[in-house]
Design a protein around this motif. Structure first.
Motif, mmCIF file in Angstrom:
data_model
loop_
_atom_site.group_PDB
_atom_site.id
_atom_site.type_symbol
_atom_site.label_atom_id
_atom_site.label_comp_id
_atom_site.label_asym_id
_atom_site.label_seq_id
_atom_site.Cartn_x
_atom_site.Cartn_y
_atom_site.Cartn_z
ATOM 1 N N ARG A 93 -2.254 -3.922 -6.148
ATOM 2 C CA ARG A 93 -1.655 -4.135 -4.832
ATOM 3 C C ARG A 93 -1.820 -2.895 -3.956
ATOM 4 O O ARG A 93 -2.098 -2.989 -2.762
ATOM 5 C CB ARG A 93 -0.165 -4.465 -5.009
ATOM 6 C CG ARG A 93 0.530 -4.686 -3.692
ATOM 7 C CD ARG A 93 2.000 -5.011 -3.853
ATOM 8 N NE ARG A 93 2.597 -5.117 -2.535
ATOM 9 C CZ ARG A 93 3.435 -6.067 -2.166
ATOM 10 N NH1 ARG A 93 3.808 -6.979 -3.024
ATOM 11 N NH2 ARG A 93 3.929 -6.107 -0.946
ATOM 12 N N LEU A 94 -1.625 -1.713 -4.574
ATOM 13 C CA LEU A 94 -1.766 -0.465 -3.819
ATOM 14 C C LEU A 94 -3.202 -0.277 -3.342
ATOM 15 O O LEU A 94 -3.444 0.127 -2.198
ATOM 16 C CB LEU A 94 -1.339 0.710 -4.699
ATOM 17 C CG LEU A 94 0.170 0.758 -4.917
ATOM 18 C CD1 LEU A 94 0.501 1.559 -6.160
ATOM 19 C CD2 LEU A 94 0.863 1.335 -3.695
ATOM 20 N N GLY A 97 -3.886 -2.306 -0.466
ATOM 21 C CA GLY A 97 -3.211 -1.785 0.725
ATOM 22 C C GLY A 97 -3.797 -0.468 1.204
ATOM 23 O O GLY A 97 -3.301 0.117 2.174
ATOM 24 N N LEU A 119 1.260 8.348 -6.714
ATOM 25 C CA LEU A 119 0.578 7.938 -5.475
ATOM 26 C C LEU A 119 0.431 9.128 -4.546
ATOM 27 O O LEU A 119 1.308 9.996 -4.479
ATOM 28 C CB LEU A 119 1.378 6.834 -4.783
ATOM 29 C CG LEU A 119 1.785 5.665 -5.687
ATOM 30 C CD1 LEU A 119 2.487 4.605 -4.857
ATOM 31 C CD2 LEU A 119 0.588 5.098 -6.428
ATOM 32 N N ASP B 24 5.013 -3.503 3.286
ATOM 33 C CA ASP B 24 3.797 -4.268 3.017
ATOM 34 C C ASP B 24 3.018 -3.729 1.824
ATOM 35 O O ASP B 24 2.466 -4.508 1.051
ATOM 36 C CB ASP B 24 2.908 -4.279 4.255
ATOM 37 C CG ASP B 24 3.640 -4.852 5.471
ATOM 38 O OD1 ASP B 24 4.599 -5.638 5.267
ATOM 39 O OD2 ASP B 24 3.287 -4.490 6.603
ATOM 40 N N VAL B 25 2.936 -2.406 1.698
ATOM 41 C CA VAL B 25 2.153 -1.828 0.600
ATOM 42 C C VAL B 25 3.009 -1.736 -0.669
ATOM 43 O O VAL B 25 2.575 -2.135 -1.752
ATOM 44 C CB VAL B 25 1.563 -0.453 0.981
ATOM 45 C CG1 VAL B 25 0.716 0.096 -0.158
ATOM 46 C CG2 VAL B 25 0.735 -0.552 2.264
ATOM 47 N N LEU B 26 4.240 -1.224 -0.531
ATOM 48 C CA LEU B 26 5.088 -1.039 -1.713
ATOM 49 C C LEU B 26 5.940 -2.276 -2.022
ATOM 50 O O LEU B 26 6.549 -2.356 -3.100
ATOM 51 C CB LEU B 26 5.982 0.191 -1.547
ATOM 52 C CG LEU B 26 5.225 1.532 -1.545
ATOM 53 C CD1 LEU B 26 6.151 2.667 -1.113
ATOM 54 C CD2 LEU B 26 4.623 1.837 -2.918
#
Lengths: 134, 134
Positions: A93-94, A97, A119, B24-26
Motif C-alpha cells: 500500500r505504501l 502511495g 518509512l 490515504d497512504v497510511l
C-alpha cells in the motif's frame, strides 16, 4: 491500515538519567534496561496505561541512533511505531502511495522480535515511522 | 503521576498534505481541520485505537509552532501530551524534582479546553512534554 501506537521512541544520551527522570520526577513505571547488541541499543520502556515510551541509548560502535544524537546531543523524539495486521500488505500500500520504505524495502525482525519496516521521514513530514506487525 | 498518552503532536507546514498522507497512504481516520486562532494553530487529529496524533499547522502571525518549523521546515515531532489527574499536584511534584515548567509556572487552558502545563525539553532529554488534567 494503522493500528495502535505501539510505542513512541526517544533517543537519550544517558539512559540511567532518563530512567531516573521518568520514574522519579514524572512518576511513571519503567522496565529494567535491556541491552540489544544486534540492534545497537539499550532499551527501557516507560509503561503508560495505553501505550509505551521506548527510551533508547546507543550501544556499540554502529548504533542506528548515533547519528541522531550527534545532531541532537541532549536527545529527542526519534520515531513513532504503529501496529499493522499485515506488514507485506502495508508495504504494498505504501509503495502504491509513493512512500519510501528504508533499507531494501523488505521487513526486518525488529527489537521486539516482530517484523518491522521504517518509512522515510521526508515522506511523512519529518516523522520517522516504524510499522510493526502484531 | 503520568497517565495515558493523550496525543503525540506533529508540526507540519502543510496540513492538507499531511491529512492526505495519514488518511490515504497510511489508511488512518482523521478529523476535520479545526482552526484555533487563540492558540495559533489549525489542528487535525489522527484517531488511532489507543491514542491520537495531533497534526498542527501554524495559524496567524504569532503561532507557537512557527519557530519550530523555521528550524525544521519539513515538519517534525513537536511534543508528547500525557494525562494527569491533578495538574497542581503535578506542578508541585515537578518543582520538587527540579524540572522547569514553561511560562509563569501556572496551568493554562489548552487547545482542548483543559488545564495544561508544558515542561522544559532540556529537563526531559529533548522532548517537549505537555501535561493535561483530565
Amino acid at each position: 491500515m494503522l493500528g495502535r501506537v505501539n510505542h513512541i521512541a526517544i533517543a537519550v544520551p544517558d539512559l540511567a538519567a532518563a530512567v531516573a527522570s521518568y520514574r522519579d520526577v514524572l512518576g511513571a513505571r519503567v522496565t529494567e534496561p535491556q541491552a540489544l547488541p544486534q540492534h545497537g541499543v539499550t532499551v527501557v520502556f516507560v509503561e503508560l496505561p495505553n501505550t509505551k515510551v521506548e527510551l533508547l541509548e546507543p550501544l556499540g560502535d554502529a548504533s542506528p541512533i548515533a547519528a541522531f544524537l550527534q545532531k541532537a546531543p541532549g536527545g529527542g523524539m526519534h520515531h513513532v511505531c504503529y501496529e499493522v495486521d499485515d506488514i507485506l500488505a502495508a508495504r504494498d500500500r505504501l509503495a502504491a502511495g509513493g512512500a519510501r520504505v528504508l533499507g531494501d524495502g523488505n521487513p526486518k525482525i525488529g527489537a521486539h522480535g516482530k517484523p518491522v519496516l521504517f518509512l522515510h521521514p521526508k515522506d511523512f513530514f519529518g516523522t520517522l515511522i516504524e510499522l510493526e506487525e502484531v
